[in-house]
Write a protein that holds these residues in place. Structure first.
Motif, PDB file in Angstrom:
ATOM      1  N   SER A 187       0.849  -1.191   0.000  1.00  0.00           N
ATOM      2  CA  SER A 187       0.000   0.000   0.000  1.00  0.00           C
ATOM      3  C   SER A 187       0.884   1.241   0.000  1.00  0.00           C
ATOM      4  N   GLU A 188       0.268   2.380  -0.277  1.00  0.00           N
ATOM      5  CA  GLU A 188       1.003   3.645  -0.226  1.00  0.00           C
ATOM      6  C   GLU A 188       1.483   3.943   1.187  1.00  0.00           C
ATOM      7  N   ARG A 189       0.669   3.592   2.195  1.00  0.00           N
ATOM      8  CA  ARG A 189       1.068   3.819   3.585  1.00  0.00           C
ATOM      9  C   ARG A 189       2.329   3.028   3.915  1.00  0.00           C
ATOM     10  N   LEU A 190       2.399   1.782   3.478  1.00  0.00           N
ATOM     11  CA  LEU A 190       3.580   0.961   3.740  1.00  0.00           C
ATOM     12  C   LEU A 190       4.784   1.457   2.941  1.00  0.00           C
ATOM     13  N   ALA A 191       4.545   1.983   1.754  1.00  0.00           N
ATOM     14  CA  ALA A 191       5.642   2.563   0.977  1.00  0.00           C
ATOM     15  C   ALA A 191       6.259   3.735   1.726  1.00  0.00           C
ATOM     16  N   ALA A 192       5.416   4.569   2.339  1.00  0.00           N
ATOM     17  CA  ALA A 192       5.918   5.702   3.114  1.00  0.00           C
ATOM     18  C   ALA A 192       6.717   5.216   4.319  1.00  0.00           C
ATOM     19  N   ILE A 193       6.256   4.145   4.963  1.00  0.00           N
ATOM     20  CA  ILE A 193       6.982   3.587   6.105  1.00  0.00           C
ATOM     21  C   ILE A 193       8.359   3.101   5.666  1.00  0.00           C
ATOM     22  N   ALA A 194       8.429   2.451   4.502  1.00  0.00           N
ATOM     23  CA  ALA A 194       9.709   1.948   4.001  1.00  0.00           C
ATOM     24  C   ALA A 194      10.672   3.104   3.730  1.00  0.00           C
ATOM     25  N   ARG A 195      10.176   4.154   3.124  1.00  0.00           N
ATOM     26  CA  ARG A 195      11.046   5.302   2.836  1.00  0.00           C
ATOM     27  C   ARG A 195      11.541   5.945   4.124  1.00  0.00           C
ATOM     28  N   GLU A 196      10.664   6.040   5.108  1.00  0.00           N
ATOM     29  CA  GLU A 196      11.065   6.616   6.396  1.00  0.00           C
ATOM     30  C   GLU A 196      12.117   5.744   7.087  1.00  0.00           C
ATOM     31  N   ALA A 197      12.085   4.436   6.810  1.00  0.00           N
ATOM     32  CA  ALA A 197      13.057   3.515   7.402  1.00  0.00           C
ATOM     33  C   ALA A 197      14.393   3.523   6.662  1.00  0.00           C
ATOM     34  N   GLY A 198      14.481   4.295   5.580  1.00  0.00           N
ATOM     35  CA  GLY A 198      15.749   4.436   4.884  1.00  0.00           C
ATOM     36  C   GLY A 198      15.901   3.647   3.606  1.00  0.00           C
ATOM     37  N   PHE A 199      14.839   3.006   3.132  1.00  0.00           N
ATOM     38  CA  PHE A 199      14.911   2.269   1.876  1.00  0.00           C
ATOM     39  C   PHE A 199      14.748   3.249   0.713  1.00  0.00           C
ATOM     40  N   GLU A 200      15.621   3.108  -0.278  1.00  0.00           N
ATOM     41  CA  GLU A 200      15.631   4.065  -1.384  1.00  0.00           C
ATOM     42  C   GLU A 200      14.801   3.614  -2.578  1.00  0.00           C
ATOM     43  N   ARG A 201      14.713   2.306  -2.810  1.00  0.00           N
ATOM     44  CA  ARG A 201      13.952   1.783  -3.954  1.00  0.00           C
ATOM     45  C   ARG A 201      12.661   1.170  -3.431  1.00  0.00           C
TER      46      ARG A 201
END
Length: 259
Positions: A218-232
């Motif tokens: 989901s978009e919410r989980l994508a935002a969580i991943a980016r906040e955790a430092g994942f770039e792709r």
């Protein structure tokens, strides 16, 4: 004549699954269809709640105008506590809907978008249609759903019928992550699971995980991943294993994920 046993082909890419212990088979099969292997990093195992308070809460939840089930595990745990009655059941996704039908529930509503936002768009959960909504789930599950329903003036009858019990990450899986072809692909269907795993991994294995392409449900989980430092980070059409792997492999269905 001696015939040498067939050797399994070496996987050409690695899918990392954070699903609960024992819940990786569908992702493993989906990855294998595209030449991938799987590393199972389970941060917890699921455990039913079987006590008087849980049974009473479930009975109240099932008496509501409509009942939301947040996962197939919630359906199975509820059905082990009692036979599910005739009701209008709202399922977060197709897997939950299938579990409800197997449990004998005929009226099942599934959102087109299989996440919390999709659930909230169901007509049965609109403030004008719902007086009381049952919520059959686990502690921490779909944390944004109950507050959103209550903001609509809906009374939520919650039943936590199972729980996630933290477990140590398997050493073999951590070693497999270190040795996996880079970059791996991370199937992300739970922000809490990601937090638990990142908190347990040793530094070198965490560095390996951070190189992953994240396929978020989901978009919410994508935002969580980016906040955790994942770039792709890419977003799948749904949390279903086939859709997660399809997003990893790109629009042409290639057998090796694209960066």
């Amino acid at each position: 004549m001696h015939v040498a046993p067939m050797q399994s082909p070496t996987p050409r890419w690695t899918l990392v699954s954070l699903r609960p212990r024992g819940g990786h088979d569908s992702l493993r099969r989906a990855a294998a269809r595209h030449g991938g292997g799987l590393v199972a990093l389970s941060p917890w195992q699921l455990q039913d709640r079987d006590d008087a308070a849980s049974r009473t809460a479930l009975q109240r939840a099932l008496s509501a105008d409509a009942v939301v089930f947040t996962s197939p595990a919630a359906v199975r745990a509820a059905a082990r506590l009692q036979a599910l009655p005739a009701m209008v059941a709202c399922a977060v996704g197709s897997g939950t809907a299938a579990a409800l039908r197997r449990a004998g529930v005929a009226e099942v509503r599934v959102p087109g978008r299989m996440d919390t936002e999709g659930l909230l768009n169901l007509p049965e959960l609109a403030a004008s249609a719902a007086g009381r909504i049952g919520l059959v789930t686990a502690p921490g599950g779909r944390g944004a759903l109950q507050p959103a329903l209550e903001q609509r003036g809906i009374e939520v009858l919650r039943a936590d019928v199972y729980e996630r019990v933290p477990v140590a990450l398997p050493r073999r899986a951590v070693d497999a992550l270190r040795d996996a072809p880079r970059p791996p692909v991370l199937a992300l269907t739970s922000g809490e699971a990601l937090q638990q795993v990142m908190g347990q991994l040793p530094a070198d294995a965490l560095d390996a995980l951070r190189t992953a392409t994240v396929i978020a449900a989901s978009e919410r989980l994508a935002a969580i991943a980016r906040e955790a430092g994942f770039e792709r980070v890419r977003i799948a059409r749904s949390p279903r294993p086939a859709d997660l792997v399809a997003a990893a492999c790109g629009p042409d269905g290639g057998r090796v994920p694209v960066a």
